[in-house]
Design a protein around this motif. Structure first.
Motif, PDB file in Angstrom:
ATOM      1  N   PRO A   1      15.774  16.087  -1.931  1.00  0.00           N
ATOM      2  CA  PRO A   1      15.893  14.862  -2.717  1.00  0.00           C
ATOM      3  C   PRO A   1      14.767  13.856  -2.456  1.00  0.00           C
ATOM      4  N   SER A   2      14.257  13.804  -1.240  1.00  0.00           N
ATOM      5  CA  SER A   2      13.156  12.890  -0.944  1.00  0.00           C
ATOM      6  C   SER A   2      11.888  13.322  -1.666  1.00  0.00           C
ATOM      7  N   ALA A   3      11.675  14.629  -1.747  1.00  0.00           N
ATOM      8  CA  ALA A   3      10.524  15.131  -2.501  1.00  0.00           C
ATOM      9  C   ALA A   3      10.678  14.808  -3.983  1.00  0.00           C
ATOM     10  N   VAL A   4      11.897  14.947  -4.493  1.00  0.00           N
ATOM     11  CA  VAL A   4      12.167  14.603  -5.894  1.00  0.00           C
ATOM     12  C   VAL A   4      11.864  13.126  -6.141  1.00  0.00           C
ATOM     13  N   SER A   5      12.333  12.263  -5.242  1.00  0.00           N
ATOM     14  CA  SER A   5      12.085  10.828  -5.377  1.00  0.00           C
ATOM     15  C   SER A   5      10.591  10.524  -5.368  1.00  0.00           C
ATOM     16  N   GLY A   6       9.875  11.183  -4.480  1.00  0.00           N
ATOM     17  CA  GLY A   6       8.435  10.976  -4.415  1.00  0.00           C
ATOM     18  C   GLY A   6       7.741  11.406  -5.693  1.00  0.00           C
ATOM     19  N   SER A   7       8.129  12.561  -6.206  1.00  0.00           N
ATOM     20  CA  SER A   7       7.540  13.064  -7.443  1.00  0.00           C
ATOM     21  C   SER A   7       7.827  12.117  -8.604  1.00  0.00           C
ATOM     22  N   ALA A   8       9.056  11.608  -8.672  1.00  0.00           N
ATOM     23  CA  ALA A   8       9.436  10.683  -9.747  1.00  0.00           C
ATOM     24  C   ALA A   8       8.634   9.392  -9.674  1.00  0.00           C
TER      25      ALA A   8
ATOM     26  N   GLU B   1      26.012  12.108  -1.826  1.00  0.00           N
ATOM     27  CA  GLU B   1      26.674  11.283  -2.834  1.00  0.00           C
ATOM     28  C   GLU B   1      26.840  12.064  -4.129  1.00  0.00           C
ATOM     29  N   ILE B   2      25.787  12.761  -4.530  1.00  0.00           N
ATOM     30  CA  ILE B   2      25.840  13.555  -5.754  1.00  0.00           C
ATOM     31  C   ILE B   2      26.905  14.643  -5.647  1.00  0.00           C
ATOM     32  N   LEU B   3      26.929  15.346  -4.520  1.00  0.00           N
ATOM     33  CA  LEU B   3      27.910  16.422  -4.334  1.00  0.00           C
ATOM     34  C   LEU B   3      29.334  15.874  -4.375  1.00  0.00           C
ATOM     35  N   LEU B   4      29.545  14.708  -3.764  1.00  0.00           N
ATOM     36  CA  LEU B   4      30.873  14.099  -3.777  1.00  0.00           C
ATOM     37  C   LEU B   4      31.281  13.736  -5.197  1.00  0.00           C
ATOM     38  N   ARG B   5      30.401  13.074  -5.921  1.00  0.00           N
ATOM     39  CA  ARG B   5      30.729  12.645  -7.275  1.00  0.00           C
ATOM     40  C   ARG B   5      31.021  13.836  -8.188  1.00  0.00           C
ATOM     41  N   LEU B   6      30.222  14.877  -8.082  1.00  0.00           N
ATOM     42  CA  LEU B   6      30.441  16.054  -8.924  1.00  0.00           C
ATOM     43  C   LEU B   6      31.733  16.766  -8.562  1.00  0.00           C
ATOM     44  N   THR B   7      32.036  16.828  -7.262  1.00  0.00           N
ATOM     45  CA  THR B   7      33.260  17.509  -6.826  1.00  0.00           C
ATOM     46  C   THR B   7      34.493  16.718  -7.274  1.00  0.00           C
ATOM     47  N   LEU B   8      34.439  15.392  -7.164  1.00  0.00           N
ATOM     48  CA  LEU B   8      35.537  14.563  -7.664  1.00  0.00           C
ATOM     49  C   LEU B   8      35.699  14.740  -9.173  1.00  0.00           C
ATOM     50  N   GLU B   9      34.579  14.744  -9.878  1.00  0.00           N
ATOM     51  CA  GLU B   9      34.612  14.879 -11.334  1.00  0.00           C
ATOM     52  C   GLU B   9      35.250  16.197 -11.760  1.00  0.00           C
TER      53      GLU B   9
ATOM     54  N   ASP C   1      30.385  23.745  -4.750  1.00  0.00           N
ATOM     55  CA  ASP C   1      30.808  24.338  -6.024  1.00  0.00           C
ATOM     56  C   ASP C   1      30.414  23.446  -7.198  1.00  0.00           C
ATOM     57  N   THR C   2      29.140  23.081  -7.248  1.00  0.00           N
ATOM     58  CA  THR C   2      28.613  22.243  -8.330  1.00  0.00           C
ATOM     59  C   THR C   2      27.309  22.879  -8.807  1.00  0.00           C
ATOM     60  N   PRO C   3      26.751  22.421  -9.927  1.00  0.00           N
ATOM     61  CA  PRO C   3      25.462  22.972 -10.380  1.00  0.00           C
ATOM     62  C   PRO C   3      24.324  22.803  -9.377  1.00  0.00           C
ATOM     63  N   VAL C   4      24.447  21.839  -8.463  1.00  0.00           N
ATOM     64  CA  VAL C   4      23.404  21.626  -7.452  1.00  0.00           C
ATOM     65  C   VAL C   4      23.457  22.696  -6.367  1.00  0.00           C
TER      66      VAL C   4
ATOM     67  N   VAL D   1      17.757  17.028  -9.882  1.00  0.00           N
ATOM     68  CA  VAL D   1      16.935  16.020 -10.556  1.00  0.00           C
ATOM     69  C   VAL D   1      17.746  15.314 -11.643  1.00  0.00           C
ATOM     70  N   GLU D   2      18.472  16.099 -12.423  1.00  0.00           N
ATOM     71  CA  GLU D   2      19.283  15.533 -13.509  1.00  0.00           C
ATOM     72  C   GLU D   2      20.320  14.552 -12.979  1.00  0.00           C
ATOM     73  N   GLN D   3      20.980  14.916 -11.888  1.00  0.00           N
ATOM     74  CA  GLN D   3      22.007  14.045 -11.323  1.00  0.00           C
ATOM     75  C   GLN D   3      21.404  12.804 -10.683  1.00  0.00           C
ATOM     76  N   MET D   4      20.261  12.951 -10.028  1.00  0.00           N
ATOM     77  CA  MET D   4      19.600  11.788  -9.428  1.00  0.00           C
ATOM     78  C   MET D   4      19.184  10.797 -10.511  1.00  0.00           C
ATOM     79  N   ALA D   5      18.741  11.310 -11.650  1.00  0.00           N
ATOM     80  CA  ALA D   5      18.373  10.442 -12.759  1.00  0.00           C
ATOM     81  C   ALA D   5      19.603   9.746 -13.337  1.00  0.00           C
TER      82      ALA D   5
END
Length: 318
Positions: free
Chosen positions: A88-95, A139-147, A202-205, A287-291
């Motif tokens: 995720p840090s590399a993704v943030s840097g690239s963005a 955070e992303i994994l938690l939100r997706l799992t709750l969803e 158990d999420t797309p990530v 990337v999609e979820q971070m956005a």
């Protein structure tokens, strides 16, 4: 050729801020490569194995940091040559337009959704207080799992932003009912009697977590060196996967962490170096979820972020 300087992180040497590549250490032409990693983390232990696996003429110096963003910033500024750190840090840097390229995976997993005794299943978190590190993959994994269970993270649970290091103690003190975080927090809590509430994977990530990255400038300037480092990294990753006990013992000896906690954590970590189609797809989902969560606001070209050239060309496992 670049000058060398001291980087005041853990008292270890590193390259100067204007460095675009590794620097010869002495008159015999030995090339010193600086690699950043996190303190006390078994899923980022690879660089501590590099020295024994280094090719002739290459010497590694390990520089320890507190966070993955710190490692990423040191890589893109030229203070270190490579980093083993969170994707995720590399993704943030690239963005943000920074020059960062992932040249190998390093480890999958290392996350957990953990709760107090008696909780069972993500649905059991409804109405409870859940800790999480804001802006993280956890955070992303938690939100997706709750969803996936029909729960809204912003209304069906009470989210509490906490540092990674505070999760297990906050749970033990009863300040939160559960948390989603990275190792060693989950294993520390499990050893103290907490339970795994649900799988975070158990999420797309999927299990995407840690990678080896450098800069496009270094790749262009010295691709042979990058290949040597990737080959060394692959050998270290394979060694960790082949002998988890030696891996655990090494982490305990290096950092003085409780043996049981480390061994529990390692059961939740999968060393890997390949960048295959599934991995690329999972990084795309990240990337999609971070956005979507506004953790990034720039475009990320996943194909450019993940350079498979060196893992594809490696002969380290042949």
């Amino acid at each position: 050729m670049t000058a060398s300087a001291l980087l005041a992180v853990a008292g270890l040497a590193a390259c100067s801020p204007d460095s675009a590549g590794a620097t010869p250490a002495d008159e015999d032409g030995t090339t010193v490569v600086t690699v950043g990693t996190l303190k006390g983390q078994p899923h980022l232990y690879h660089p501590f194995l590099y020295a024994d696996l280094a090719p002739e003429g290459v010497e590694f110096e390990v520089v320890q940091f507190d966070t993955s963003p710190d490692i990423k910033n040191a890589v893109v500024s030229g203070n270190i040559d490579f980093g083993v750190a969170g994707v995720p840090s590399a993704v943030s840097g690239s963005a943000a337009g920074q020059d960062v390229v992932v040249v190998a995976a390093a480890a999958d997993g290392g996350s957990g959704i953990i709760g107090r005794e008696g909780l069972d299943g993500i649905e059991s978190l409804a109405g409870l207080t859940v800790g999480y590190p804001q802006g993280s993959s956890q955070e992303i994994l938690l939100r997706l799992t709750l969803e996936s269970a029909g729960l809204d993270a912003d209304s069906d649970v009470e989210l509490v932003n906490l540092p990674f290091s505070d999760m297990a103690s906050a749970l033990a003190a009863g300040r939160i009912d559960a948390f989603s975080s990275a190792e060693l927090g989950p294993s520390t809590a499990l050893q103290a009697g907490a339970v795994q509430v649900a799988s975070p994977y158990d999420t797309p990530v999927g299990r995407v977590n840690i990678g080896l990255y450098t800069t496009g400038d270094l790749i262009e300037e010295d691709p042979d060196l990058v290949q040597q480092v990737v080959d060394t990294h692959i050998a270290a990753t394979e060694q960790m996967a082949a002998d988890p006990q030696a891996w655990a013992d090494g982490v305990v000896a290096e950092f003085g962490i409780d043996q049981a906690v480390v061994e529990t954590a390692i059961e939740n970590i999968w060393p890997r170096w390949e960048i295959d189609a599934e991995y690329t797809e999972q990084v795309g989902a990240l990337v999609e979820q971070m956005a979507a969560l506004k953790q990034i606001d720039g475009e990320v070209d996943v194909e450019a972020l993940l350079d498979t050239t060196f893992v594809d060309a490696s002969t380290a496992t042949s």
